[in-house]
Design a protein around this motif. Structure first.
Motif, PDB file in Angstrom:
ATOM      1  N   LYS A 260      47.209  46.605  51.332  1.00  0.00           N
ATOM      2  CA  LYS A 260      47.930  47.844  51.646  1.00  0.00           C
ATOM      3  C   LYS A 260      48.314  47.894  53.121  1.00  0.00           C
ATOM      4  CE  LYS A 260      45.856  50.683  48.070  1.00  0.00           C
ATOM      5  NZ  LYS A 260      44.921  51.778  47.768  1.00  0.00           N
TER       6      LYS A 260
ATOM      7  N   GLN B 286      37.540  45.427  47.087  1.00  0.00           N
ATOM      8  CA  GLN B 286      38.163  46.648  47.617  1.00  0.00           C
ATOM      9  C   GLN B 286      38.682  46.424  49.035  1.00  0.00           C
ATOM     10  OE1 GLN B 286      38.934  49.435  45.872  1.00  0.00           O
ATOM     11  NE2 GLN B 286      40.130  49.851  47.695  1.00  0.00           N
TER      12      GLN B 286
ATOM     13  N   LYS C  50      41.914  44.586  48.744  1.00  0.00           N
ATOM     14  CA  LYS C  50      42.993  45.489  48.330  1.00  0.00           C
ATOM     15  C   LYS C  50      43.447  46.362  49.500  1.00  0.00           C
ATOM     16  CE  LYS C  50      41.709  45.777  43.482  1.00  0.00           C
ATOM     17  NZ  LYS C  50      41.208  46.644  42.410  1.00  0.00           N
TER      18      LYS C  50
ATOM     19  N   SER D  75      56.244  44.038  38.783  1.00  0.00           N
ATOM     20  CA  SER D  75      55.903  43.429  37.506  1.00  0.00           C
ATOM     21  C   SER D  75      55.836  41.922  37.699  1.00  0.00           C
ATOM     22  CB  SER D  75      56.925  43.803  36.445  1.00  0.00           C
ATOM     23  OG  SER D  75      58.157  43.203  36.738  1.00  0.00           O
TER      24      SER D  75
ATOM     25  N   ASP E 110      50.079  40.627  44.515  1.00  0.00           N
ATOM     26  CA  ASP E 110      50.087  41.894  43.800  1.00  0.00           C
ATOM     27  C   ASP E 110      48.659  42.433  43.779  1.00  0.00           C
ATOM     28  OD1 ASP E 110      50.433  44.054  42.159  1.00  0.00           O
ATOM     29  OD2 ASP E 110      51.060  42.902  40.402  1.00  0.00           O
ATOM     30  N   ALA E 111      48.414  43.540  44.463  1.00  0.00           N
ATOM     31  CA  ALA E 111      47.074  44.125  44.543  1.00  0.00           C
ATOM     32  C   ALA E 111      46.578  44.597  43.182  1.00  0.00           C
ATOM     33  CB  ALA E 111      47.066  45.293  45.530  1.00  0.00           C
ATOM     34  N   LYS E 112      47.478  44.804  42.244  1.00  0.00           N
ATOM     35  CA  LYS E 112      47.090  45.269  40.907  1.00  0.00           C
ATOM     36  C   LYS E 112      46.707  44.119  39.980  1.00  0.00           C
ATOM     37  CE  LYS E 112      50.069  49.278  41.279  1.00  0.00           C
ATOM     38  NZ  LYS E 112      51.290  49.912  40.804  1.00  0.00           N
ATOM     39  N   ASP E 113      46.932  42.889  40.417  1.00  0.00           N
ATOM     40  CA  ASP E 113      46.605  41.719  39.608  1.00  0.00           C
ATOM     41  C   ASP E 113      45.215  41.209  40.006  1.00  0.00           C
ATOM     42  OD1 ASP E 113      46.331  39.248  38.391  1.00  0.00           O
ATOM     43  OD2 ASP E 113      48.372  38.616  38.820  1.00  0.00           O
TER      44      ASP E 113
END
Length: 62
Positions: free
Chosen positions: A44, A37, A40, A2, A17-20
């Motif tokens: 990973k 992509q 990202k 978070s 943060d790959a989700k940001d």
């Protein structure tokens, strides 16, 4: 992970943060020959630490 955009500090600068989308876009600006992509995927593979991600992307070349 978070992420509170108000609380920025050392950990926020060290990790990605790959989700940001903003953080992925920042790396995309540094490495424009990679699409989002691919960046990202690099996060990973290399882990969340910015230094390792940048090293991984620089080693992948153009």
């Amino acid at each position: 992970m978070s992420d509170n955009k108000v609380n920025i500090g050392k950990q926020d600068r060290l990790k990605v943060d790959a989700k940001d989308p903003g953080e992925v876009e920042y790396l995309h600006r540094q490495f424009p020959w990679f699409n989002h992509q691919k960046i990202k995927d690099a996060i990973k593979r290399a882990g969340p630490f910015r230094r390792n991600i940048e090293k991984h992307l620089a080693g992948a070349g153009k």
